[in-house]
Motif scaffolding. Structure first.
Motif, PDB file in Angstrom:
ATOM      1  N   ALA A 408      90.086  45.964 -28.513  1.00 22.20           N
ATOM      2  CA  ALA A 408      91.129  45.534 -29.450  1.00 22.20           C
ATOM      3  C   ALA A 408      92.117  46.670 -29.665  1.00 22.20           C
ATOM      4  CB  ALA A 408      90.513  45.106 -30.782  1.00 22.20           C
ATOM      5  N   ARG A 409      91.600  47.885 -29.805  1.00 27.43           N
ATOM      6  CA  ARG A 409      92.464  49.022 -30.054  1.00 27.43           C
ATOM      7  C   ARG A 409      93.367  49.288 -28.856  1.00 27.43           C
ATOM      8  NH1 ARG A 409      91.136  55.226 -31.604  1.00 27.43           N
ATOM      9  NH2 ARG A 409      91.758  55.500 -29.440  1.00 27.43           N
ATOM     10  N   GLN A 411      94.432  47.102 -26.937  1.00 27.75           N
ATOM     11  CA  GLN A 411      95.160  45.852 -26.716  1.00 27.75           C
ATOM     12  C   GLN A 411      94.742  45.160 -25.426  1.00 27.75           C
ATOM     13  OE1 GLN A 411      98.726  48.046 -27.683  1.00 27.75           O
ATOM     14  NE2 GLN A 411      99.410  46.318 -28.891  1.00 27.75           N
ATOM     15  N   VAL A 441      86.371  45.206 -38.587  1.00 28.96           N
ATOM     16  CA  VAL A 441      86.750  43.797 -38.704  1.00 28.96           C
ATOM     17  C   VAL A 441      88.274  43.646 -38.606  1.00 28.96           C
ATOM     18  CG1 VAL A 441      86.426  41.703 -40.031  1.00 28.96           C
ATOM     19  CG2 VAL A 441      84.749  43.509 -40.171  1.00 28.96           C
ATOM     20  N   ASP A 442      88.992  44.622 -39.157  1.00 28.15           N
ATOM     21  CA  ASP A 442      90.453  44.561 -39.045  1.00 28.15           C
ATOM     22  C   ASP A 442      90.882  44.506 -37.593  1.00 28.15           C
ATOM     23  OD1 ASP A 442      90.450  44.789 -41.709  1.00 28.15           O
ATOM     24  OD2 ASP A 442      91.678  46.589 -41.840  1.00 28.15           O
ATOM     25  N   TYR A 443      90.210  45.256 -36.757  1.00 24.48           N
ATOM     26  CA  TYR A 443      90.568  45.255 -35.336  1.00 24.48           C
ATOM     27  C   TYR A 443      90.297  43.893 -34.715  1.00 24.48           C
ATOM     28  CZ  TYR A 443      91.477  50.257 -35.191  1.00 24.48           C
ATOM     29  OH  TYR A 443      92.027  51.484 -35.382  1.00 24.48           O
ATOM     30  N   ARG A 445      90.209  40.960 -36.324  1.00 22.75           N
ATOM     31  CA  ARG A 445      91.155  39.968 -36.838  1.00 22.75           C
ATOM     32  C   ARG A 445      92.506  40.157 -36.159  1.00 22.75           C
ATOM     33  NH1 ARG A 445      89.547  41.907 -42.447  1.00 22.75           N
ATOM     34  NH2 ARG A 445      87.822  40.560 -43.067  1.00 22.75           N
ATOM     35  N   TYR A 446      92.878  41.411 -35.987  1.00 22.55           N
ATOM     36  CA  TYR A 446      94.142  41.717 -35.302  1.00 22.55           C
ATOM     37  C   TYR A 446      94.125  41.145 -33.889  1.00 22.55           C
ATOM     38  CZ  TYR A 446      96.919  44.714 -32.228  1.00 22.55           C
ATOM     39  OH  TYR A 446      97.726  45.181 -31.243  1.00 22.55           O
ATOM     40  N   SER A 449      94.325  37.304 -33.941  1.00 27.72           N
ATOM     41  CA  SER A 449      95.624  36.694 -34.240  1.00 27.72           C
ATOM     42  C   SER A 449      96.635  37.000 -33.136  1.00 27.72           C
ATOM     43  CB  SER A 449      96.136  37.077 -35.634  1.00 27.72           C
ATOM     44  OG  SER A 449      96.319  38.438 -35.780  1.00 27.72           O
ATOM     45  N   GLU A 450      96.477  38.134 -32.447  1.00 28.96           N
ATOM     46  CA  GLU A 450      97.361  38.389 -31.307  1.00 28.96           C
ATOM     47  C   GLU A 450      97.103  37.370 -30.188  1.00 28.96           C
ATOM     48  OE1 GLU A 450      99.891  40.545 -30.621  1.00 28.96           O
ATOM     49  OE2 GLU A 450      99.807  41.219 -32.696  1.00 28.96           O
ATOM     50  N   GLU A 453      98.601  34.103 -31.166  1.00 28.97           N
ATOM     51  CA  GLU A 453     100.061  34.179 -31.047  1.00 28.97           C
ATOM     52  C   GLU A 453     100.475  34.029 -29.590  1.00 28.97           C
ATOM     53  OE1 GLU A 453     102.780  35.133 -33.048  1.00 28.97           O
ATOM     54  OE2 GLU A 453     104.051  36.402 -31.792  1.00 28.97           O
TER      55      GLU A 453
END
Lengths: 562, 187, 330
Positions: A408-409, A411, A441-443, A445-446, A449-450, A453
């Motif tokens: 996630a970090r 991408q 968890v923030d990663y 969720r990010y 949602s990416e 999108e």
């Protein structure tokens, strides 16, 4: 203090619940907290709250559906009157929480982590709280389709937190086991605990109603064993119902997650992207079960729920709160202490800080925590991951959180999906134990949602491309048609001319060339004419537009744009 | 010495033949390169690249006639993905200021529209409805934000309105990360 | 925006590393009791050097220095390297080792969390290749402290006061045609179980390691699988050919075995995270240790075994992904 167990999976072998004698199945991961902070509110009876100055009743019921407004601004409504029409598979009806006047229909801040607005009614109560004539369910108790439609009209949605439309679960697919979720595994929250203690018989009645509707053979009520009074109350209520079993399950967060509870009670793992009904299991929250009972028996739509008010407050406890009650007008009820710096909606593991307190209580709003820096200290700075692996054994979905974080970090969302990103239930256990204090968890969720999108954009690009290609095709076709028409017309003219020429042949033979010139020239004045006409039209239109604008400037701007 | 050379040369020859055969036999049957490029382009059909639509631009890139940094709607990420696909060097977008624009849709001020149909003809994706002398309107959901309708309007009644963030399109922000990460990004 | 979870367990990298350092204390104390205080000088030198090298490189790489130093990971690497080397190696050799461990193996790969190889083992391997003689001179309990100091300062006068490790002694002897039974107990390097003095330090490593396991800092399956595999292999070999192979207790209670089992192969960064992968990783490391000890050319096999397994770690991890919730119903 041992902060994670490497042997969770192997140590938790066959368990038997001493209360029901039922076999329990092991679940993976999870965290046993030292202090659940439930004692602050668990022993205080549920109370009512004063009527607020207004209600904000959102038409957005869940992420997939917004109800259609059916009442005009200025109209008088009564308690329980339908004001939003459900449409489609996942829609549920919306009802007025009290009697009063609809003052507005517009965008109001929502109870969402983003604080963005959504379409909602602004209702001013008249204080009389007049209700409409209730219409209880009159059909057969096992008529699945009629009950489903009835629940949809009664606005039933899951009260556990996700507000999933209840009727959408009541499908005619064969379901063997109905599970009523009274686990309430998240710290601080006690609304289900209180409800079970005070309204056990209604919950059991609702469970039986649901079981009849979906033709379930057994009903399991799962309650974490840190709620002995609730277990006792539910057992007493279930004593006369042979199909109902109250099961005490070990207290470990997130045992009350739908998938975890199913696994604990039946051993079935419901994979991502599948409904539990496919495996013969359905889960309803205890609050939802009671609401179903009230709706079927008394014709009460879902208007209110129990909300836990807790945290740094002098008057904590559970309250009956109607859907649409502004949070700002609920907070004084608990008398927050001066050191409170924000309010959390939900528990500390999955909740969020409410960005705008004008937002209302929704069907899934189970708890408001008055947070102070002492109770919830700001997170320590994030450090690099040392791959210590502490996150993996606590993951209830057996994921590799550090790999997901890594992708996630960077991408690398495709890789994250390969490592089952969407199986993550965002319980927060991994972030809880991370010694590097990474907001894991923030990663996730990010990344999620990416990915969503990108999928939206991709499908839009495909549509645009199709439309562009069709337009090109259409232009080509029109051009061809035009050319064909022009050719046909030219041929026609030519034939006519030839005919004329033949007719006038006897009279004037020398003017033939002039005639042919004349055949081409009429188009020029025609074109000039058309241009002049168009110009006049444009000017007239401009004048009209100006006049209209001038006229409208004096009127207040209405609802001319959707 | 001679034997050694012959042996080595022989091995090289045999391996070369095998490699050549394998490259023909096991060639990866992927999408033609134009399709792959076209898949990355945002399909706004805006023509800001100087080509009449995304597909012609994709064809021009594939032929090596056009650079990869001429698509403002695709943004910086689009350029990066093209660079990765084609093995070319990343370049910043040609029109820097255009890249920073938020996603927008065209909105027709219906009180001023004279029904001239010029915008309808300009729209590459048929996202504007209306008829001659009738008021026109843009179908938001189908507008790609290409701006091609703005210039032809004789009464300047079309504006580009940024799409407001809604609960449906809201995204979780990327975590700011450790202080270490921040410094890397400034280096 | 501060997001959920709003609660966190009271854990930190500093705490994890602190527990590792604490778990090494019993072994260090025993070491000082058996061999004198030179080890303390080594530890001090290595600690200071490690922090200095780390700070310098972080500064050069423009990374935050303070938070990276206070996580204590540099100290853990420094202490492990010192304990892996004979206590009497010259000071410059320790210093060189620290530069390799922290500078090359850790920071050049991107700092904590990014190094594919165990930094202490990279340094040890580099040193043993470059200075095999210095790394084969282990002090004996009888070695005078004055000689140890002289060796530390780089001026040893008599070589014979230090000796190779037990397993090294056995290996060279077997290579030259002697039987293991003739050697056991005949040389001052032997104690009751394994190396004289070192066997008890190994027990202290075991005790410290058990502490880490009980605190949940290291997974028990790593040392368990490592010791089990090594024990089984050495027992089998010893039963088949007792004259050629060292008895299992010599293997298990060798100083480097216990150090590796609880402190080296348990390094999470360069190791494997998946549970099944950890069994493979530890067993593989034990197999390599056994092979290198008996058939290799170097005095001990731990460093090379661990580095080879580090190489294989990503592959092992990929092949041992756990079954995700709901995936392929069994």
């Amino acid at each position: 203090m041992r902060w994670f167990s490497w042997l969770t999976s192997s140590a938790a072998n066959t368990l038997v619940d001493p209360v029901s004698g039922r076999k329990l199945y092991p679940i993976d991961g999870g965290i046993a907290f030292a202090d659940y902070h439930k004692q602050e509110t668990a022993d205080i009876p549920i109370r009512n709250v004063a009527m607020p100055s207004h209600y904000i009743v959102p038409l957005r019921v869940n992420p997939r559906f917004t109800a259609r407004p059916i009442v005009d601004i200025g109209a008088r409504v009564r308690k329980g009157e339908k004001i939003g029409e459900s449409e489609g598979k996942f829609g549920v009806a919306v009802h007025a929480p009290t009697s009063g006047v609809i003052r507005d229909l517009g965008q109001y801040p929502m109870t969402h982590v983003s604080g963005l607005p959504a379409l909602a009614y602004f209702i001013e109560p008249d204080g009389k709280d007049e209700a409409i004539e209730p219409t209880p369910y009159r059909g057969a108790c096992d008529d699945t389709d009629r009950i489903r439609d009835f629940l949809q009209q009664m606005g039933l949605a899951g009260l556990g937190g996700a507000a999933f439309p209840s009727h959408a679960k009541v499908a005619s697919s064969p379901v063997k086991t109905l599970i009523i979720n009274g686990a309430e595994c998240e710290p601080w929250i006690t609304c289900d605990d209180r409800l079970m203690r005070e309204h056990a018989s209604e919950i059991v009645a609702g469970a039986c109603d649901l079981a009849a509707a979906i033709h379930a053979q057994e009903i399991l009520i799962g309650i974490e064993d840190n709620k002995p009074q609730a277990i006792a109350a539910m057992q007493a209520a279930a004593a006369n119902h042979g199909t109902v079993t109250v099961v005490a399950i070990p207290t470990i967060y997130p045992a009350g997650g739908e998938k975890q509870l199913i696994e604990r009670l039946t051993g079935i793992e419901v994979p991502y992207g599948h409904l539990s009904a496919e495996f013969g299991v359905l889960v309803f929250n205890v609050g939802t079960a009671r609401a179903v009972h009230r709706a079927l028996t008394y014709g009460e739509p879902l208007l209110e729920r129990v909300v836990t008010l807790t945290g740094a407050a002098d008057n904590p406890g559970n309250r009956w709160v109607r859907i649409g009650h502004p949070i700002a007008e609920l907070i004084p009820e608990m008398a927050p202490k001066p050191e409170v710096d924000r309010y959390l909606l939900g528990g500390p593991m999955t909740g969020f800080a409410i960005p705008d307190l004008d937002a209302p209580i929704l069907k899934g709003s189970n708890c408001i925590i008055a947070a102070s820096p002492a109770l919830f200290p700001p997170p320590p700075p994030e450090q690099p991951c040392i791959r210590c692996g502490a996150c993996a054994p606590v993951c209830p979905a057996r994921l590799e959180p550090m790999e997901l974080y890594w992708f996630a970090r960077a991408q690398q969302f495709g890789k994250a999906q390969e490592f089952h990103l969407f199986d993550c239930i965002e319980c927060g256990c991994c972030a809880y134990v991370c010694p590097a204090h990474i907001p894991l968890v923030d990663y996730y969720r990010y990344a999620k949602s990416e990915i969503w999108e990108r999928e939206r954009e991709k499908s839009k690009a495909q549509q645009s491309k199709a439309r562009f290609e069709f337009r090109n095709y259409r232009l080509e076709r029109e051009k061809a048609e035009k050319a064909a028409r022009a050719a046909a017309k030219a041929a026609e003219t030519k034939r006519r001319l030839e005919a004329q020429a033949q007719e006038s042949h006897a009279e004037a033979t020398a003017s033939g060339t002039n005639d042919r010139d004349g055949a081409a020239s009429p188009s020029a004045p025609d074109a000039n004419d058309a241009a002049a006409r168009k110009k006049a039209l444009v000017e007239a239109a401009l004048a009209r537009a100006r006049a209209k604008r001038a006229a409208e400037a004096t009127e207040p701007s209405g609802e001319n744009r959707e | 010495m001679l034997t050694a050379l012959l042996v080595m040369g022989g091995i090289a020859l045999v391996l070369g033949v095998i490699l050549g055969w394998a490259s023909v036999r096991f060639r990866a049957e992927g999408d033609p390169i134009v399709d792959q490029i076209d898949a990355i382009l945002p399909q706004t059909q805006c023509g800001q690249c100087g080509y009449p639509g995304c597909r012609p631009y994709a064809e021009a890139i594939a032929k090596g006639e056009a650079d990869i940094n001429r698509c403002p709607p695709g943004g910086d990420e689009g350029v990066r993905r093209l660079a990765e696909l084609l093995g070319r060097e990343y370049k910043p977008l040609e029109q820097e200021e255009a890249a920073a624009k938020p996603k927008s849709v065209a909105v027709i001020d219906e009180t001023r529209c004279i029904g001239c149909t010029l915008c309808i003809q300009a729209c590459p994706v048929d996202a504007i409805v209306g008829a001659a002398k009738q008021m026109h309107t843009v179908i938001d959901a189908q507008c790609t934000g290409c701006e091609l309708c703005v210039a032809p309007c004789p009464v300047d009644c079309i504006t580009m309105e940024p799409i407001p963030e809604s609960l449906e399109t809201w995204k979780w922000p990327k975590p700011t990360g450790s202080s270490e990460r921040k410094t890397t990004e400034t280096v | 925006m501060i997001t959920a979870p709003y609660w966190r367990a009271p854990v930190s990298v500093t705490r994890v590393m602190g527990w590792v350092l604490l778990a090494l204390i019993p072994a260090i104390v025993l070491h000082v009791i058996f061999f004198g205080p030179v080890l303390l000088a080594q530890l001090l030198l290595a600690s200071v050097a490690a922090v200095a090298v780390e700070a310098l490189l972080l500064w050069v790489r423009r990374r935050p220095v303070v938070s990276a130093i206070t996580d204590l990971s540099a100290l853990v690497t420094a202490w492990l390297l010192v304990l892996a080397l004979p206590a009497t190696v010259p000071w410059w050799l320790t210093l060189l080792g620290i530069v390799i461990a922290i500078g090359v193996a850790k920071q050049l790969y991107g700092g904590i969390g990014q190094n594919p190889f165990n930094p202490a083992m990279v340094a040890f391997a580099a040193l043993i290749v470059s200075f095999p003689a210095e790394l084969s001179r282990w002090p004996l309990p009888t070695t005078p402290v004055a000689w140890q100091w002289a060796s530390f300062l780089g001026t040893p006068n008599v070589d014979a006061l230090a000796s190779a490790t037990v397993l090294d002694t056995l290996r060279t002897a077997v290579h030259s045609g002697q039987a293991v039974s003739e050697l056991l107990g005949r040389s001052p390097v032997f104690g009751t179980l394994s190396g004289a003095g070192y066997e008890w330090i190994a027990v202290a490593f075991l005790a410290g390691g058990l502490l880490l396991w009980l605190r949940g800092i290291i997974p028990g399956r790593l040392p368990f699988a490592f010791l089990l595999t090594l024990g089984v292999l050495s027992t089998l070999a010893w039963l088949v050919a007792p004259e050629r192979f060292a008895p299992p207790w010599v293997h298990l209670f060798a100083y480097s075995t216990m150090l590796a089992a609880f402190f080296i192969i348990t390094d999470p960064v360069s190791g494997v995270v998946t549970p099944r992968g950890q069994w493979v990783f530890a067993a593989g490391a034990a197999l390599l240790v056994f092979l290198i000890r008996h058939f290799g050319q170097f005095p001990d096999g731990v460093a090379f075994a661990v580095l080879l397994m580090n190489l294989a770690a990503p592959w092992i991890e990929m092949k041992t992904q756990p079954r995700v919730f709901g995936e392929d119903h069994p």
